[in-house]
Design a protein around this motif. Structure first.
Motif, short mmCIF file in Angstrom:
data_model
loop_
_atom_site.label_atom_id
_atom_site.label_comp_id
_atom_site.label_asym_id
_atom_site.label_seq_id
_atom_site.Cartn_x
_atom_site.Cartn_y
_atom_site.Cartn_z
N PRO A 37 0.84 -1.20 0.00
CA PRO A 37 0.00 0.00 0.00
C PRO A 37 0.88 1.26 0.00
CG PRO A 37 -0.62 -1.54 1.76
CD PRO A 37 0.74 -1.93 1.26
N LYS A 39 0.91 5.60 -0.10
CA LYS A 39 0.08 6.78 0.12
C LYS A 39 0.72 8.00 -0.54
CE LYS A 39 -2.49 9.17 3.73
NZ LYS A 39 -2.65 9.42 5.15
N ASN A 67 4.78 8.58 -0.08
CA ASN A 67 5.28 8.59 1.29
C ASN A 67 6.66 7.88 1.32
OD1 ASN A 67 5.13 8.75 4.15
ND2 ASN A 67 4.45 6.63 4.21
N ASP A 70 6.88 4.28 2.16
CA ASP A 70 6.24 3.40 1.18
C ASP A 70 7.18 3.15 0.00
OD1 ASP A 70 4.28 3.88 2.96
OD2 ASP A 70 2.95 4.95 1.60
N VAL A 92 -1.02 -0.66 -4.19
CA VAL A 92 -2.39 -0.13 -4.07
C VAL A 92 -2.35 1.22 -3.37
CG1 VAL A 92 -2.73 -1.50 -1.96
CG2 VAL A 92 -4.70 -0.53 -3.10
N ILE A 94 -5.16 4.30 -1.85
CA ILE A 94 -6.55 4.67 -1.61
C ILE A 94 -6.61 6.19 -1.60
CG2 ILE A 94 -8.52 4.42 -0.03
CD1 ILE A 94 -6.75 2.20 1.38
N PRO A 125 -6.49 6.00 9.30
CA PRO A 125 -5.84 4.69 9.34
C PRO A 125 -6.79 3.49 9.50
CG PRO A 125 -4.53 6.24 10.57
CD PRO A 125 -5.78 6.97 10.17
N GLY A 147 4.52 1.13 4.75
CA GLY A 147 5.42 2.03 5.44
C GLY A 147 5.08 2.00 6.92
N LYS A 148 6.07 2.30 7.79
CA LYS A 148 5.73 2.29 9.22
C LYS A 148 4.80 3.46 9.56
CE LYS A 148 9.42 5.03 11.32
NZ LYS A 148 10.47 5.10 12.32
N ASN A 156 1.18 5.95 12.24
CA ASN A 156 1.84 4.68 12.56
C ASN A 156 0.82 3.68 13.11
OD1 ASN A 156 3.39 2.61 13.59
ND2 ASN A 156 4.72 3.90 14.82
N THR A 158 -1.75 1.99 10.54
CA THR A 158 -2.46 1.19 9.52
C THR A 158 -1.96 -0.26 9.47
OG1 THR A 158 -2.70 3.23 8.28
CG2 THR A 158 -3.22 1.22 7.11
P1 AMP Z 1 -0.29 5.62 8.90
O1 AMP Z 1 -0.85 4.56 9.82
O2 AMP Z 1 -1.33 6.61 8.43
O3 AMP Z 1 0.92 6.31 9.50
O4 AMP Z 1 0.20 4.89 7.56
C1 AMP Z 1 1.05 3.75 7.58
C2 AMP Z 1 1.12 3.13 6.21
O5 AMP Z 1 -0.17 2.67 5.81
C3 AMP Z 1 1.58 4.02 5.07
O6 AMP Z 1 2.98 4.14 5.05
C4 AMP Z 1 1.01 3.27 3.86
O7 AMP Z 1 1.83 2.15 3.56
C5 AMP Z 1 -0.33 2.75 4.40
N1 AMP Z 1 -1.42 3.68 4.08
C6 AMP Z 1 -2.01 4.58 4.92
N2 AMP Z 1 -2.96 5.28 4.26
C7 AMP Z 1 -2.97 4.82 2.99
C8 AMP Z 1 -3.72 5.15 1.80
N3 AMP Z 1 -4.65 6.10 1.79
N4 AMP Z 1 -3.45 4.45 0.67
C9 AMP Z 1 -2.52 3.50 0.66
N5 AMP Z 1 -1.77 3.16 1.73
C10 AMP Z 1 -1.99 3.80 2.88
#
Ligand code: AMP
Length: 280
Positions: A37, A39, A67, A70, A92, A94, A125, A147-148, A156, A158
């Motif tokens: 995934p 972003k 990101n 990612d 992917v 979103i 998330p 990504g973390k 941090n 998802t």
């Molecule tokens: P977060 O939990 O928002 O810090 O995001 C952690 C990781 O979740 C990101 O580095 C992406 O790999 C994935 N992720 C979060 N939001 C999205 C999105 N809208 N589309 C795709 N991947 C996402």
């Protein structure tokens, strides 16, 4: 080993030899599919500005990119494929249709195909994890590398929530990823040094900064990536409740740093630290 016969197993290849003669060679096909995934966020080089009503940051006319964590995830998946340990890398994203440009970048880095889960709403998330869970059920990857954290919300969350929803093991903040028979070893940087966890596949891994250095994407690969598949689906099709659970109260810029002063000698420095800053 029987006199003259040699049998050896190298990664996915089993070889049986009699002296110099190869009698039998079996190449086990690699079937591990990886889902990554990615972003689209404000480029990390951009100086982010808080908007006029303090509800968020300015995003209009601001450079957006994948990101950075990612990018590391895509690089790792592509390296595993190049090493013959992975059969397919699917990326992917979103979000709004513009996220297509980060998918194209991932394809240019070496991903095989991409999916855009189109949606106009803000994706927090938990909503991302729920949509990714549905996609995992559809695509059946053995490994999801995220990504973390996304550098826009710094949540941090998802990856961890996705692993929880799927009931899969998780290796977070990976600084090394090794696919071993039926599983994955994930090395993580912890206070005391390095810790390595072994996860059975399927599993979720999240990437840390030192996992790898993403490749520079050359122009011919950007052109070639245009021909790679980009499937567009509507996030609404999955019937997932993506309503935001968190509300941002207010966003403020960090306080402006005061300019430093020059002191003439160590005594003056100690005096200021003791009597002005009161830190000693
Ligand atoms: P977060 O939990 O928002 O810090 O995001 C952690 C990781 O979740 C990101 O580095 C992406 O790999 C994935 N992720 C979060 N939001 C999205 C999105 N809208 N589309 C795709 N991947 C996402």
């Amino acid at each position: 080993m029987i006199a003259g016969y040699l049998c050896c197993v190298l990664e996915n290849v089993l070889i049986l030899c009699y002296h110099d003669l190869v009698l039998f060679k079996y190449v086990r096909s690699v079937v591990i599919k990886v889902l990554v995934p990615v972003k689209r966020v404000i480029d990390y080089n951009v100086k982010v500005r808080v908007n006029a009503d303090n509800s968020g940051v300015e995003t209009a006319n601001v450079k957006m990119s994948m990101n950075p964590f990612d990018e590391i995830a895509v690089e790792e998946a592509v390296r595993l494929k190049e090493a013959g340990k992975v059969s397919e890398v699917v990326v992917v994203s979103i979000g709004v249709d513009k996220v297509e440009d980060v998918l194209r970048t991932a394809l240019a880095m070496g991903a095989d195909r991409s999916i855009l889960l189109s949606c106009e709403e803000e994706i927090q998330p938990l909503a991302a994890a729920k949509l990714l869970q549905k996609l995992v059920e559809e695509e059946s990857p053995e490994l999801v590398i995220l990504g973390k954290q996304a550098i826009d919300d710094d949540s941090n969350q998802t990856g961890q929530m996705l692993a929880g929803l799927l009931g899969w093991g998780q290796g977070t903040f990976a600084s090394k990823v090794e696919l071993v028979d039926g599983g994955v070893n994930v090395t993580r940087e912890v206070d005391a040094g390095l810790s390595t966890v072994h996860l059975k596949l399927p599993a979720v891994v999240t990437t840390d900064l030192r996992l790898n250095e993403p490749r520079y994407v050359a122009l011919p690969n950007i052109m070639k990536a245009r021909a790679k598949p980009l499937e567009k689906k509507s996030a609404a099709e999955y019937g997932v409740d993506i309503a935001p659970r968190l509300q941002t109260q207010r966003v403020d810029s960090p306080p402006v740093r005061q300019a430093g002063i020059k002191v003439n000698n160590v005594d003056e420095l100690i005096d200021k630290l003791r009597n002005e800053a009161k830190v000693i």
